[in-house]
Write a protein that holds these residues in place. Structure first.
Motif, short mmCIF file in Angstrom:
data_model
loop_
_atom_site.label_atom_id
_atom_site.label_comp_id
_atom_site.label_asym_id
_atom_site.label_seq_id
_atom_site.Cartn_x
_atom_site.Cartn_y
_atom_site.Cartn_z
N THR A 1 16.04 -30.37 -74.02
CA THR A 1 17.28 -30.57 -73.26
C THR A 1 18.54 -30.62 -74.11
OG1 THR A 1 16.93 -32.98 -73.36
CG2 THR A 1 16.05 -31.81 -71.43
N LEU A 2 18.43 -31.02 -75.36
CA LEU A 2 19.63 -31.17 -76.18
C LEU A 2 20.32 -29.83 -76.45
CD1 LEU A 2 18.50 -33.91 -78.72
CD2 LEU A 2 20.37 -34.07 -77.06
N GLN A 3 19.53 -28.76 -76.55
CA GLN A 3 20.14 -27.44 -76.75
C GLN A 3 21.00 -27.06 -75.54
OE1 GLN A 3 20.21 -25.53 -79.40
NE2 GLN A 3 21.40 -23.94 -78.37
N GLN A 4 20.49 -27.30 -74.35
CA GLN A 4 21.27 -27.01 -73.14
C GLN A 4 22.52 -27.88 -73.07
OE1 GLN A 4 18.56 -27.61 -69.90
NE2 GLN A 4 17.13 -26.03 -70.57
N GLN A 5 22.38 -29.15 -73.44
CA GLN A 5 23.53 -30.05 -73.42
C GLN A 5 24.59 -29.59 -74.42
OE1 GLN A 5 22.48 -34.15 -74.07
NE2 GLN A 5 24.61 -34.80 -74.33
N SER A 6 24.15 -29.17 -75.60
CA SER A 6 25.09 -28.71 -76.62
C SER A 6 25.84 -27.46 -76.17
CB SER A 6 24.33 -28.44 -77.92
OG SER A 6 25.20 -27.94 -78.92
N GLU A 7 25.15 -26.53 -75.56
CA GLU A 7 25.80 -25.30 -75.08
C GLU A 7 26.82 -25.61 -73.98
OE1 GLU A 7 22.58 -22.85 -73.89
OE2 GLU A 7 21.98 -22.31 -75.94
N ALA A 8 26.47 -26.53 -73.09
CA ALA A 8 27.40 -26.89 -72.02
C ALA A 8 28.64 -27.57 -72.58
CB ALA A 8 26.70 -27.80 -71.01
N ARG B 1 43.79 -35.94 -74.23
CA ARG B 1 42.69 -36.92 -74.25
C ARG B 1 41.35 -36.26 -73.95
NH1 ARG B 1 46.55 -40.69 -71.79
NH2 ARG B 1 45.97 -39.84 -69.76
N SER B 2 41.34 -35.36 -72.99
CA SER B 2 40.10 -34.71 -72.60
C SER B 2 39.54 -33.85 -73.73
CB SER B 2 40.34 -33.86 -71.35
OG SER B 2 39.15 -33.20 -70.97
N LEU B 3 40.41 -33.08 -74.39
CA LEU B 3 39.95 -32.24 -75.50
C LEU B 3 39.43 -33.09 -76.65
CD1 LEU B 3 39.60 -29.50 -76.82
CD2 LEU B 3 41.97 -29.65 -77.63
N PHE B 4 40.13 -34.18 -76.98
CA PHE B 4 39.70 -35.05 -78.07
C PHE B 4 38.31 -35.63 -77.77
CE2 PHE B 4 40.31 -39.28 -80.37
CZ PHE B 4 39.96 -38.74 -81.59
N ALA B 5 38.12 -36.07 -76.54
CA ALA B 5 36.83 -36.67 -76.17
C ALA B 5 35.71 -35.64 -76.18
CB ALA B 5 36.94 -37.32 -74.79
N THR B 6 35.95 -34.45 -75.66
CA THR B 6 34.89 -33.44 -75.60
C THR B 6 34.55 -32.91 -76.99
OG1 THR B 6 36.59 -31.78 -75.07
CG2 THR B 6 35.34 -32.72 -73.23
N GLU B 7 35.54 -32.79 -77.88
CA GLU B 7 35.25 -32.36 -79.25
C GLU B 7 34.37 -33.38 -79.96
OE1 GLU B 7 38.95 -29.57 -80.75
OE2 GLU B 7 39.18 -31.75 -80.87
N GLN B 8 34.67 -34.65 -79.78
CA GLN B 8 33.84 -35.69 -80.40
C GLN B 8 32.43 -35.70 -79.79
OE1 GLN B 8 36.42 -39.20 -79.82
NE2 GLN B 8 36.61 -39.29 -82.04
N ALA B 9 32.36 -35.55 -78.48
CA ALA B 9 31.05 -35.54 -77.82
C ALA B 9 30.20 -34.38 -78.29
CB ALA B 9 31.23 -35.50 -76.30
N LEU B 10 30.81 -33.23 -78.52
CA LEU B 10 30.06 -32.07 -79.00
C LEU B 10 29.49 -32.33 -80.39
CD1 LEU B 10 29.11 -29.17 -78.77
CD2 LEU B 10 31.35 -28.42 -79.61
N VAL B 11 30.27 -32.94 -81.26
CA VAL B 11 29.76 -33.26 -82.60
C VAL B 11 28.59 -34.22 -82.51
CG1 VAL B 11 30.32 -34.37 -84.80
CG2 VAL B 11 31.95 -32.81 -83.73
N LEU B 12 28.72 -35.25 -81.68
CA LEU B 12 27.64 -36.23 -81.55
C LEU B 12 26.39 -35.62 -80.95
CD1 LEU B 12 29.71 -39.34 -80.36
CD2 LEU B 12 28.80 -38.87 -82.65
#
Length: 480
Positions: free
Chosen positions: A399-406, A440-451
């Protein structure tokens, strides 16, 4: 009537007790070891969508083959040499080996050189007499007819083998921890870079809103909102700086020393997306874990040792025969030692049969039997824990691969949204709140993608670990 028996018959009768003793010496009360059935399903619930079936098993892959990043290989080599927990695990093996050798030595008599001199009054009361002795002797050697000492030796052997498996498990955990710590540092650097760029953008936005405020284009509210957002980015950056240092300290503890300068210097340019790939791993069957996981083999050795304890507790109900013997020279004069006619020997066998011990032996047997039941439960639990760990890693891999792509697609969408919001705000079409929300949205999504990328890579490390990877015979031979 006996004096007319042939010599062979008399010899056979004399040797009969010795033959009976020899038969008793082979007696063992250790229960036969039967491996309990694995209390887990026959297959994993979610094997994953991209699971190879012909690839090399994780336990057969050396860590140098799995982790191909030269920097990580350097760190792993340092950790295997300097980590104190691993060093303690190795010393525990040496200690257990010595304990086993001590227990094994109890099966054999201890021969000591003996020399003594005694001066005491004569029985007649007239003067003193001297007595000098020199020779060799055996003191209270227990003849293990009922296998008590042999059972204790088997228990010590099982303890030694269990400790050796614990050492392997410690190395597997160390390899995984160092790899995970390295990936965490890479993620920290990437998060710092995002925060640094975001802070720079927001500081520029503060300057822009102040300039617009001075020219009467924007309101004072916009200026304060921009300042608030910049301060929030500055606080996040400081927090991530602290976390990065904490993560480096944790990795340094695993290494047993600080990070090499060359490795530390390469970190700022590292990105998780560019991390060296790890090869796919076949999960196999749950039954494979019984042979692949050192912690399960350790639990099984503890079960074998508990069986041996039962054998020793059963043997305690039977007689113990000890032998004390001495041979040497005895003389009333020191100069007379070792002369002809001074040689003598003594032989003193002793038998001790338990008659009344207030239930001590029975309690010992019950304790040993309870210990075996505990060992069975611990063995079964170790299998269940291993099954759960593998199942969790497989679920993450699926599932993590799908989450990362999304999330990658979400970052692209938020980045485009920010560009359009900034353009609309500069042209007076949209409010500043729309721009702030996009930032704010871009900052949060960029951090979430790294994590999520970090979680995905760490999941691959975990799968390698829980399938028994990180220790091979080839590696052990090289290190020894």
């Amino acid at each position: 009537m006996h004096k007319h028996q042939p010599p062979r018959t008399r010899a056979a009768r004399a040797l009969a007790p010795l033959a009976a003793i020899a038969l008793l010496a082979g007696c063992s009360f250790i229960p036969s070891h039967e491996r309990p059935a694995a209390p887990v399903p026959q297959a994993y619930a979610q094997p994953g969508s991209e699971m190879p079936t012909t690839a090399k098993a994780a336990a057969d892959i050396d860590w140098k083959e799995y982790f191909t990043d030269p920097r990580l290989q350097t760190l792993l080599g340092i950790a295997l040499e300097n980590n104190r927990d691993l060093r303690v695990a190795m010393l525990n093996v040496e200690q257990a080996r010595a304990q086993f050798q001590i227990q094994r030595a109890n099966q054999y008599p201890t021969v000591n050189a003996i020399a003594s001199g005694t001066r005491q009054p004569k029985t007649s009361g007239d003067g003193y007499s001297n007595l000098y002795q020199a020779g060799v002797g055996i003191s209270a050697w227990e003849m293990d007819f009922f296998g008590r000492i042999a059972a204790l030796k088997e228990q010590a052997l099982a303890q030694y083998l269990a400790t050796a498996e614990a050492r392997k498990s410690a190395q597997i955990s160390l390899v995984a921890a160092v790899a995970s710590g390295w990936l965490t540092l890479m993620a920290d650097e990437e998060l710092l870079d995002i925060s640094r760029r975001t802070l720079q953008t927001r500081e520029e936005s503060v300057k822009l809103t102040r300039l617009r405020l001075e020219h009467g284009v924007s309101s004072e509210l916009d200026s304060h909102q921009a300042e608030s957002l910049a301060q929030a980015a500055r606080a996040t950056y400081a927090q991530q700086l602290r976390q990065r240092q904490l993560d480096e300290n944790a990795l340094a503890l695993l290494l047993g020393q600080s990070l090499p300068d060359a490795v530390r210097a390469s970190l700022p340019s590292s990105r998780l997306a560019d991390a060296a790939p790890m090869q796919p791993l076949p999960p196999g069957l749950p039954s494979d874990l019984l042979e692949r996981r050192p912690d399960i083999r350790q639990a099984e050795q503890m079960l074998i040792g508990a069986n041996a304890n039962i054998g020793a507790a059963r043997a305690a109900f039977f007689p113990r025969i000890a032998l004390t013997a001495q041979v040497g020279s005895v003389s009333s004069e020191l100069s007379g030692l070792f002369k002809s006619g001074s040689w003598a020997f003594s032989l003193a066998p002793q038998l001790a049969l338990p008659i009344f011990d207030a239930g001590r032996n029975q309690a010992g047997l019950e304790a040993a039997q309870a210990g075996r039941q505990i060992a069975v439960a611990q063995y079964e639990k170790s299998i269940q824990v291993a099954f759960r760990e593998v199942s969790d890693a497989l679920a993450g891999q699926a599932t993590l691969q799908q989450q990362s792509e999304a999330q990658r697609a979400q970052v692209q969408a938020d980045s485009k949204r920010l560009q359009l919001s900034d353009l609309r705000y500069r042209n007076g079409v949209a409010s500043y709140l729309d721009l702030l929300d996009a930032q704010r949205s871009l900052f949060a999504t960029e951090q979430a993608l790294v994590l999520t990328r970090l979680q995905q890579l760490q999941n691959q490390v975990t799968l390698y670990k829980v399938l028994g990877g990180g220790w091979t015979e080839a590696t052990a031979a090289t290190r020894s």
